[in-house]
Structure formats: C-alpha cells, structure tokens
Design an enzyme around this catalytic site. Structure first.
Site, PDB file in Angstrom:
ATOM      1  N   GLU A 471       0.833  -1.230   0.000  1.00  0.00           N
ATOM      2  CA  GLU A 471       0.000   0.000   0.000  1.00  0.00           C
ATOM      3  C   GLU A 471       0.856   1.264   0.000  1.00  0.00           C
ATOM      4  OE1 GLU A 471      -3.205   0.535  -0.268  1.00  0.00           O
ATOM      5  OE2 GLU A 471      -4.000  -1.495  -0.081  1.00  0.00           O
TER       6      GLU A 471
HETATM    7  C1  LIG Z   1       2.821  -9.857   0.865  1.00  0.00           C
HETATM    8  C2  LIG Z   1       2.533  -8.819  -0.177  1.00  0.00           C
HETATM    9  C3  LIG Z   1       1.231  -8.608  -0.588  1.00  0.00           C
HETATM   10  C4  LIG Z   1       0.964  -7.716  -1.619  1.00  0.00           C
HETATM   11  N1  LIG Z   1      -0.311  -7.604  -2.102  1.00  0.00           N
HETATM   12  C5  LIG Z   1      -0.522  -6.883  -3.231  1.00  0.00           C
HETATM   13  C6  LIG Z   1      -1.795  -6.898  -3.880  1.00  0.00           C
HETATM   14  O1  LIG Z   1      -2.740  -7.543  -3.420  1.00  0.00           O
HETATM   15  N2  LIG Z   1      -1.939  -6.200  -5.030  1.00  0.00           N
HETATM   16  C7  LIG Z   1      -0.924  -5.482  -5.579  1.00  0.00           C
HETATM   17  O2  LIG Z   1      -1.126  -4.877  -6.607  1.00  0.00           O
HETATM   18  N3  LIG Z   1       0.284  -5.435  -4.980  1.00  0.00           N
HETATM   19  C8  LIG Z   1       0.509  -6.120  -3.833  1.00  0.00           C
HETATM   20  N4  LIG Z   1       1.740  -6.107  -3.229  1.00  0.00           N
HETATM   21  C9  LIG Z   1       2.816  -5.357  -3.855  1.00  0.00           C
HETATM   22  C10 LIG Z   1       3.264  -4.153  -3.075  1.00  0.00           C
HETATM   23  O3  LIG Z   1       2.323  -3.126  -3.180  1.00  0.00           O
HETATM   24  C11 LIG Z   1       4.660  -3.778  -3.622  1.00  0.00           C
HETATM   25  O4  LIG Z   1       5.558  -4.745  -3.109  1.00  0.00           O
HETATM   26  C12 LIG Z   1       5.072  -2.391  -3.251  1.00  0.00           C
HETATM   27  O5  LIG Z   1       4.294  -1.440  -3.926  1.00  0.00           O
HETATM   28  C13 LIG Z   1       6.551  -2.142  -3.571  1.00  0.00           C
HETATM   29  O6  LIG Z   1       6.873  -2.516  -4.869  1.00  0.00           O
HETATM   30  P1  LIG Z   1       8.139  -3.458  -5.129  1.00  0.00           P
HETATM   31  O7  LIG Z   1       8.000  -4.648  -4.256  1.00  0.00           O
HETATM   32  O8  LIG Z   1       8.272  -3.650  -6.562  1.00  0.00           O
HETATM   33  O9  LIG Z   1       9.367  -2.643  -4.560  1.00  0.00           O
HETATM   34  P2  LIG Z   1      10.102  -1.422  -5.291  1.00  0.00           P
HETATM   35  O10 LIG Z   1       9.114  -0.477  -5.843  1.00  0.00           O
HETATM   36  O11 LIG Z   1      11.151  -1.971  -6.177  1.00  0.00           O
HETATM   37  O12 LIG Z   1      10.786  -0.715  -4.041  1.00  0.00           O
HETATM   38  C14 LIG Z   1      11.965  -1.215  -3.399  1.00  0.00           C
HETATM   39  C15 LIG Z   1      12.481  -0.146  -2.459  1.00  0.00           C
HETATM   40  O13 LIG Z   1      12.830   1.010  -3.210  1.00  0.00           O
HETATM   41  C16 LIG Z   1      12.159   2.156  -2.717  1.00  0.00           C
HETATM   42  N5  LIG Z   1      11.811   3.018  -3.842  1.00  0.00           N
HETATM   43  C17 LIG Z   1      11.157   2.669  -4.972  1.00  0.00           C
HETATM   44  N6  LIG Z   1      11.010   3.744  -5.762  1.00  0.00           N
HETATM   45  C18 LIG Z   1      11.588   4.786  -5.138  1.00  0.00           C
HETATM   46  C19 LIG Z   1      11.749   6.171  -5.438  1.00  0.00           C
HETATM   47  N7  LIG Z   1      11.250   6.703  -6.550  1.00  0.00           N
HETATM   48  N8  LIG Z   1      12.376   6.952  -4.542  1.00  0.00           N
HETATM   49  C20 LIG Z   1      12.862   6.431  -3.392  1.00  0.00           C
HETATM   50  N9  LIG Z   1      12.731   5.144  -3.054  1.00  0.00           N
HETATM   51  C21 LIG Z   1      12.103   4.326  -3.911  1.00  0.00           C
HETATM   52  C22 LIG Z   1      10.943   1.639  -2.005  1.00  0.00           C
HETATM   53  O14 LIG Z   1      10.490   2.528  -0.995  1.00  0.00           O
HETATM   54  C23 LIG Z   1      11.461   0.318  -1.430  1.00  0.00           C
HETATM   55  O15 LIG Z   1      12.085   0.547  -0.208  1.00  0.00           O
HETATM   56  C24 LIG Z   1       2.014  -6.966  -2.176  1.00  0.00           C
HETATM   57  C25 LIG Z   1       3.318  -7.141  -1.712  1.00  0.00           C
HETATM   58  C26 LIG Z   1       3.587  -8.063  -0.743  1.00  0.00           C
HETATM   59  C27 LIG Z   1       5.007  -8.272  -0.301  1.00  0.00           C
END
Ligand SMILES: Cc1cc2nc3c(=O)[nH]c(=O)nc-3n(C[C@H](O)[C@H](O)[C@H](O)COP(=O)(O)OP(=O)(O)OC[C@H]3O[C@@H](n4cnc5c(N)ncnc54)[C@H](O)[C@@H]3O)c2cc1C
Length: 630
Positions: A471
C-alpha cells in the site's frame, strides 16, 4: 483493548453525535456496541485459534488448485455470515449503514485475531467499494453485490514484476475485444495480456469466483502504450465469466496462477503471480489460444489509477489499523508473560527489610520477582502501550474524519478532506513502523522464548513486517507527504492540522500536569513548520526530498504527541466530546494512560529534533553518496 476502544469512542471521539445524522438515524450506542461484541466473539472463536495454523500450513498449489486448511474456509464463512463485508453499505444492498469508525473498529478484532485470515475479506470489501464508486449500475449489481454477499471474493491487481512503486511502468495491455466491444452490458469489453505480481488472494477455492480488479494500459493508435500513469485504465477480470444475471457461464477466463509466493508472514493469505491472457485457459477464442483474458472496463479510459486511489484513504487507514492490532496482540501477550515469568531480584529490598539497599538486584536470598517489576521491562511495556494505544487513537481519529467527509456539514466535510490529505500517509506509515517496533519489544520481553515458535510474538512481528512495504512503501509515503501533501493548496493541510494541535495545546496549558507537555508539543510543532519551509527553501525537489523519510517520522511523532495530549485531556475529564453514557475509566487505567502519554513525551518526542535537523539542513550525505563507495 475493548475498554480503551469504548473510552475513545464515548469520551474522545463523541461517537454518539453521529446518531443525529440521517444516515445513522436507525442506530444507537447499543447497536454499535452489539456489532463490536459480535465481531469480538467471532474473531475469538473462529479466527484466533487458527492464526498459527494458517501460518504453519501455508497455502499449497498442486498444479490445479490451491489448498487452504478447512479452518480458513470456516473462518471466512463465519465472517461472511456476520454481514461485515457490507457493513458500511446502504440497507438496500444488504448493508448496515454503519459509520466508518465503527466498521473499522469492528474489523480490527479480526486483524488482531488473525490478520492473514482477515485479508480475504478486507480485499473483497475494498474491491466492491471501489465498484460502488466507479462501476456502472450493472457492474455494481453483478460484481459488487455478490462480493458484499460473500459469494465471490475480490483482489486488487496493481503491481507487476517490473512495476511496484512505479505504477506508471505497468505493462499489462488491454485491447478492445472486437468491433462491438462497447456493446457488452457488463461494460466495454477488452482482452488483457500481462503479468501481475504479489496479488493477495489471487487464487483459492474459498468462493466460487474471484473478481480481479486489474490496472492495464490501452495502446494508442500506433499500438504503443501511453507512458506514465495517464495511460492506465481499470478492468474487472473475473476468474470465471458471468452473465448479466450474475450466473456463472461455465467459461474459465484466461487468468492463470503462475505460482505462489512464499512469504515471511501473512502466510494464511495466498499471494500470487498471475498470468493474464497467456493462453493457459483460452476463452471465447476458437483456435486462437492467446487472445487474452476478458475484462470489462471500469470508468473512463486512462482514469484507472484515479479510480483505484479513490479508495486509498480508507485502505491506508485500514492497513495502519491492522498494524496497530498486531502491535496490540504482541503487547497483550508480552504483558501476560511479564506478569507471570519470575526472573531476577528487585533492585531495592522490600521496605519491611531493615538491611541496607544494595542496588545490585543480586541478593539471592530474596525470592525472584515477576518480570513486570523491573523498570526496563516496564519501559518496554510502556513503549508498546504508547505505540499501540496511540496508533489506535490515530486510526480511529482518521476513520472518524472519513465519516465527517461523507456525512458532515459542507464545511466540516471540507475540513475533514483537507486533514485526511496530510494525515493519511501518517495513518498508514506510523503504525507500520512503530507497532512493528512494539512487536520487536514484545519478543524482547519474552527473552529467548520470544524467539521461538512456542510463543505467538514472533509471528506477530513477521506478519506486521509487511505493512511498511505494501500500500505504498514507507519511502513512498514520505515522498508523498513532503513532496505533495504538505505543499498542496498553499500548505492548507498542514495549516489546518497546526490549528487543531494548537487548540489542544492551549486547552492542555490550563490543566495541571499537562502544561509542560503542551509547551513541548507547541515547540515541536513550530520546529516542524520551520523544517518544512527549510526543506523547500531552495525549491529543489532533490534536496528537499532526500530526507523525506526522517520528515515522515518527525511528522508522525508530532501527530502522535498531539493525539496523546488530547486523549490525556479526555482522561482527566477535559475532553470536548463527553458521552451521554458511562464513567471515564477506572483509576488504574486512567493512571496508565497518563503514564503512557508521559512516556511518549519523555522518550519519543525528543527524537523529533534529530529527524528534523537533517530535514532543515537538507543534509546531503545520502543523496551525494557515490554508488561505488558502498
Ligand atoms: C505480501 C505482499 C502482498 C501484496 N499484495 C498486493 C496486492 O494484493 N496487489 C498489488 O497490486 N500489490 C501487492 N503487493 C505489492 C506491493 O504493493 C509492492 O511490493 C510495493 O508497492 C513495492 O513494490 P516493489 O516490491 O516492486 O518494490 P520497489 O518499488 O522496487 O521498491 C523497493 C524499495 O525502493 C524504494 N523506492 C522505490 N522507488 C523509489 C523512489 N522513486 N524513490 C525512493 N525510493 C524508492 C521503495 O520505498 C522500497 O524501499 C504486495 C506485496 C507483498 C510483499
């Protein structure tokens, strides 16, 4: 927890005033109370006993179906029967027209008992709520209504393997399905192809159908995807196709489970990688196997993210409240443990003992004392109390603002909307960080036992660790707060918040024992305002936002100090929302709340200075760190 909840409702939030609004006119404090009683009971009977089981018996995919323990099916059936999926909806939809603040508090019992089992229900009502706001009448009738009834469950499919925080990079494509694509009564019909990662509740056999809400891009006339978020649209993609009468047609849509993710916590909620339209289940395609999964557009083309984010205030407050409840579960477990585990001797001999006080706590002739008698254990318990009860106050305050937004006078509604803009990132992120810290302290109170699976506290920590990630990650919440929320509309949100905080400090300044914290908070508020200006002094986003996370932390602590001071006023009978019923709190609980408030001001609020100092100076060390230097 229930006592605190009732206290906050009746003596702080003035929940009885909601009864004067037409939407809630059929309710009474008794009906609100009985909803809470029922949810508390179902959560205790059907969720809590199986929380560990849902963790140890992870969802399992046999290549055709995902298997969950029968207890998960029974827990969700009981939840559906309670009517809570539609609790806030109109009576005509089978709802109860409950205020948001009551609905959220009632759902909190399920989060506390088993956050992973509750996950399916939270996603389903979020999905259906979104369709109520943005769907056509038939989409609402067919999809939302059956989700509220618990016949079908729902998901939110935003993330992709290459698009997490950066949703503008969503690559799932949606193309019109035939020349008559706009003639489908269920909505403009498209074919979707792409992969969605991390989808919670994306596959299971709990219900006869799963309603996926999917973000995808409609290619432009040149066949290319529109860059950025403007090109994102929203689609209903059911696992099994349905007709206008909401009957299953027997056609399997081309949504295939590529695999389950194996997670640190939240294991009872399935988490999936889903392939859309790759030909695993060719649908209405004759020999062409990979035409795509069938989806019905919701809202206008390009409006998908706006529709999805419409529900974000409530979803994010809900995530924060879930984090609070996990914190609470750990707090209560560690409190029980600390009361019963004898370990160590008192620092001081009992007053009846004439021997000199050694100060060592090592007099083996003394009996051992329960852990709770050690000051350091009390410190950890008070920290948990301050985080969890403070977090509960924050979540309920925001939920009450949602009620104000929807049912208040035009002026009150506008104010609530402005406040929610700045408070929502805090409501989501503050409990996610500090109630996770509470879980860590709960493990610490248990010592080595806390590190084993024989006690529940390690699972609480693992489950809660998700909340800083989904979220909108912690970092993204900070960027949203400092980069957008506190500067939008000329800083109206921050100004309004400052007015509310100042009103509390002024009242507290007149009350014995609260004048000093009131001063401290007034100083912290001023420092926050000055740091916000200093961060943006050069107008260079890169400089301002390099310390957005410390800013988020400082902002959150100022908000929590304010809420604790306001709650302390109510504890002492100076609240401005006295209830028509009930005594305030028994004396020991009053003393406990005041001690937690003092703990927060003595141990937590001073951290604000350190966080704001790097914001103020636009400290560049992180921003300028050379990648090769790591
Ligand atoms: C158990 C679980 C349940 C989930 N359920 C759902 C679901 O039901 N539906 C759905 O759509 N998604 C779901 N998600 C996905 C979740 O919303 C994403 O994991 C989250 O948005 C982060 O994306 P990412 O994992 O690709 O990490 P990334 O976006 O790659 O981020 C990795 C790190 O980099 C940082 N970062 C990224 N971009 C920037 C920036 N521009 N500036 C500074 N820092 C940055 C982030 O803060 C984080 O610390 C779920 C995830 C998990 C683990």
């Amino acid at each position: 927890m229930r006592q605190t909840l009732d206290f906050l409702f009746h003596h702080w939030l003035g929940v009885h005033t909601l009864l004067q609004r037409p939407r809630f006119a059929d309710h009474s404090l008794e009906t609100f109370g009985s909803v809470l009683d029922t949810c508390q009971r179902i959560a205790a009977d059907k969720f809590a006993p199986f929380n560990r089981l849902s963790d140890t018996q992870e969802p399992h995919f046999d290549g055709h179906k995902v298997h969950l323990p029968p207890e998960t099916h029974a827990a969700l059936a009981a939840y559906v029967q309670s009517g809570m999926l539609a609790a806030a909806q109109d009576y005509e939809l089978g709802g109860m027209q409950l205020p948001c603040v009551i609905e959220m508090a009632a759902n909190a019992f399920f989060s506390k008992a088993s956050v992973a089992l509750g996950g399916y229900a939270m996603l389903t009502s979020g999905n259906a709520n979104l369709l109520m706001a943005h769907g056509t009448p038939l989409q609402r009738e067919v999809f939302a209504k059956n989700e509220f009834a618990g016949r079908w469950f729902g998901t939110m499919c935003l993330s992709e393997p290459q698009a997490g925080s950066s949703l503008s990079d969503v690559a799932t494509r949606a193309v019109p399905d035939g020349a008559d694509f706009e003639a489908d009564p269920l909505g403009p019909r498209y074919r979707l192809r792409g992969n969605k990662m991390w989808i919670s509740a994306g596959e299971h056999e709990l219900t006869e159908n799963i309603v996926h809400l999917v973000l995808a891009k409609i290619p432009g006339p040149d066949g290319k995807l529109v860059p950025g978020t403007r090109g994102i649209s929203l689609f209903i993609v059911p696992k099994w196709l349905v007709n206008e009468q909401a009957e299953l047609t027997g056609e399997r849509n081309d949504v295939a489970l590529a695999g389950l993710n194996h997670k640190l916590g939240y294991r009872g909620t399935t988490n999936t990688l889903l392939n859309f339209g790759e030909g695993r289940f060719p649908v209405r395609g004759g020999s062409a196997s990979n035409l795509g999964a069938i989806g019905y557009r919701v809202g206008a083309p390009g409006d998908g993210l706006r529709c999805m984010f419409h529900m974000m205030n409530e979803a994010r407050i809900g995530v924060g409240l879930g984090a609070v409840m996990l914190g609470y579960a750990g707090y209560e477990a560690s409190l029980d443990y600390a009361r019963t585990r004898p370990q160590g001797r008192p620092m001081a001999a009992p007053s009846s003992d004439s021997r000199p006080i050694t100060g060592s706590g090592k007099d083996a002739t003394q009996p051992q004392v329960p852990l709770i008698q050690h000051a350091d254990i009390k410190r950890m318990l008070l920290a948990q109390k301050a985080y969890c009860e403070g977090g509960l106050a924050l979540s309920l305050y925001c939920a009450r603002l949602v009620d104000e937004l929807h049912t208040g006078s035009p002026a009150d509604s506008a104010e609530a909307g402005t406040l929610l803009e700045v408070l929502t990132p805090i409501a989501k992120s503050w409990p996610s960080e500090w109630c996770l810290e509470a879980n860590s302290l709960a493990i610490q109170v248990h010592g080595g036992y806390g590190y084993t699976r024989d006690f529940p506290v390690e699972q609480h920590w693992r489950d809660n660790r998700l909340n800083m990630i989904h979220e909108g990650t912690h970092g993204i919440q900070g960027l949203d707060l400092l980069g957008r929320k506190v500067v939008m509309n000329g800083g109206a949100g921050l100004k309004l918040l400052a007015t509310r905080i100042s009103s509390t400090t002024q009242r507290a300044g007149q009350v014995q024992g609260l004048a000093e914290p009131a001063n401290q908070l007034a100083g912290a508020l001023q420092a926050l305002g000055a740091a916000t200006k200093a961060a943006w002094a050069t107008g260079v986003p890169e400089e301002a936002l390099a310390n957005a996370t410390p800013y988020l932390q400082a902002f959150g602590h100022v908000v929590l100090a304010w809420l604790w001071l306001d709650v302390a006023l109510a504890v002492q009978g100076h609240g401005d929302a006295a209830a028509p019923v009930g005594a305030i709190l028994p004396a020991p609980q009053q003393q406990g709340k005041l001690a937690a408030m003092h703990y927060f001001f003595a141990y937590e609020l001073p951290k604000v200075d350190a966080w704001l100092s790097v914001v103020r100076s636009r400290e560049p060390v992180c921003r300028l760190m050379h990648e090769d230097g790591f």
